[in-house]
Design a protein around this motif. Structure first.
Motif, PDB file in Angstrom:
ATOM      1  N   PRO A 148       0.732  -1.335   0.053  1.00 46.04           N
ATOM      2  CA  PRO A 148      -0.063  -0.119   0.104  1.00 46.04           C
ATOM      3  C   PRO A 148       0.907   1.225   0.072  1.00 46.04           C
ATOM      4  O   PRO A 148       0.299   2.310  -0.374  1.00 46.04           O
ATOM      5  N   ASP A 149       2.052   1.107   0.488  1.00 46.30           N
ATOM      6  CA  ASP A 149       3.005   2.366   0.513  1.00 46.30           C
ATOM      7  C   ASP A 149       3.869   2.631  -0.546  1.00 46.30           C
ATOM      8  O   ASP A 149       4.539   3.473  -0.690  1.00 46.30           O
ATOM      9  N   TYR A 150       3.849   1.736  -1.533  1.00 42.49           N
ATOM     10  CA  TYR A 150       4.596   1.658  -2.724  1.00 42.49           C
ATOM     11  C   TYR A 150       4.181   2.840  -3.807  1.00 42.49           C
ATOM     12  O   TYR A 150       3.130   2.482  -4.097  1.00 42.49           O
ATOM     13  N   PRO A 151       4.875   3.696  -3.862  1.00 43.49           N
ATOM     14  CA  PRO A 151       4.488   4.817  -4.912  1.00 43.49           C
ATOM     15  C   PRO A 151       4.695   4.307  -6.455  1.00 43.49           C
ATOM     16  O   PRO A 151       5.216   3.466  -6.838  1.00 43.49           O
ATOM     17  N   HIS A 152       3.315   4.544  -7.120  1.00 47.48           N
ATOM     18  CA  HIS A 152       3.060   4.166  -8.531  1.00 47.48           C
ATOM     19  C   HIS A 152       4.165   4.864  -9.464  1.00 47.48           C
ATOM     20  O   HIS A 152       4.651   4.118 -10.122  1.00 47.48           O
TER      21      HIS A 152
END
Length: 330
Positions: free
Chosen positions: A210-214
């Motif tokens: 959920p915290d991984y930037p796209h």
């Protein structure tokens, strides 16, 4: 006062009026955006152009250069063909580890919106064993973000037949035309694939990360060194574009349909809603140290060189932009 004294005073007034205009000359900037046609999740570059946000922040941008994939973007940035672009965090990290002078300054697509889409005969992750799965290239985000799903299913990472196809648009077409059994797609591309064929959603990558930037906003370090004010201005512009997108549904959808060629407004509305639901747009810049720590760990686990976060990111410009315009509720 004599008439001779009035003339110099008038000249001084004229000069004082002209000086700010000269100092406010817009800085010429070459900006590129990945994905052609664009995903709504990466539309902020074009929104900033269409809505005059770059101009309001003192930037002169002729047009947004469209590139088809992250590797092309990092090459264009590294070679100096463009000054600013958006690409995946793993691409920035690898480019810097290879000696290129780039830095991420924000994460306007702040959460992953990738969907694992498959042919209907694929019922579980285990069913992907021995099946062709579309990726952009070996070792890319479109491949290694699948690894946690494979690990959880007890499936070896080489059990899937990885097929290098290219960018998300090319992966979508390969899946829709049944050339592969699965593909990792942007959320709006996934909705379009589902409309155009009988493919189905298997899983969502954001559930594991959920915290991984796209996508990251990336600039050349040369620009940081020579014109830090310009880097702040472009960072502010993209944050303002993200805020505009969240606040202006119909106009955002109009811009997306113009840029992408998509004519199904109901589909675009569904994609917009889905992106809002995951807080996909970085209305406060989106870049966090926690997110970059996850990127670094993932990259190292998948063969990339481990380098310090501060060597490939710079938080100063996101922080300065937020000082200027303030934070908003997400």
């Amino acid at each position: 006062m004599s008439k001779h004294a009035i003339v110099p005073a008038a000249l001084c007034l004229l000069i004082s009026l002209m000086t700010p205009a000269a100092s406010q000359a817009r800085f010429k900037l070459r900006i590129a955006s990945v994905n052609s046609p664009p995903s709504m999740h990466t539309l902020y570059m074009r929104v900033a152009q269409e809505e005059g946000i770059y101009k309001r922040n003192g930037l002169d941008v002729d047009d947004i250069i469209s590139l088809t994939s992250g590797p092309l973007m990092t090459q264009a940035l590294a070679s100096g063909h463009v000054d600013v672009g958006d690409t995946d965090a793993e691409g920035v990290l690898n480019a810097v580890a290879s000696g290129f002078g780039l830095a991420a300054v924000a994460a306007p697509s702040q959460h992953l919106s990738y969907v694992v889409m498959v042919q209907p005969d694929i019922k579980t992750v285990k069913d992907l064993a021995g099946q062709p799965f579309a990726i952009s290239r070996p070792g890319a985000q479109s491949q290694y973000l699948l690894f946690p799903l494979l690990d959880r299913a007890g499936l070896a990472r080489n059990a899937v037949t990885w097929i290098p196809i290219g960018g998300p648009s090319q992966r979508r077409l390969a899946l829709v035309n049944n050339r592969v059994k699965g593909a990792l797609l942007h959320l709006d591309y996934a909705l379009a694939a589902k409309r155009d064929s009988n493919v189905v959603e298997l899983d969502r990558v954001a559930r594991d990360n959920p915290d991984y930037p796209h996508q990251m906003l990336v600039v050349r370090k040369e620009l940081i060194e020579k014109r830090p004010d310009v880097v702040t201005a472009v960072t502010r512009s993209i944050i303002e574009a993200c805020r505009f997108m969240v606040a202006n549904r119909e106009r955002t959808i109009d811009i997306y349909m113009k840029a992408s060629g998509e004519t199904d407004r109901n589909l675009v509305n569904a994609g917009y809603d889905a992106l809002l639901a995951i807080h996909g747009f970085g209305v406060n810049g989106g870049m966090t140290r926690k997110g970059l720590e996850i990127v670094t760990r993932f990259a190292a686990e998948n063969g990339a060189k481990s380098i310090p976060i501060d060597s490939w990111s710079d938080f100063r410009f996101q922080e300065e932009a937020l000082k200027q315009i303030g934070r908003v509720a997400e």
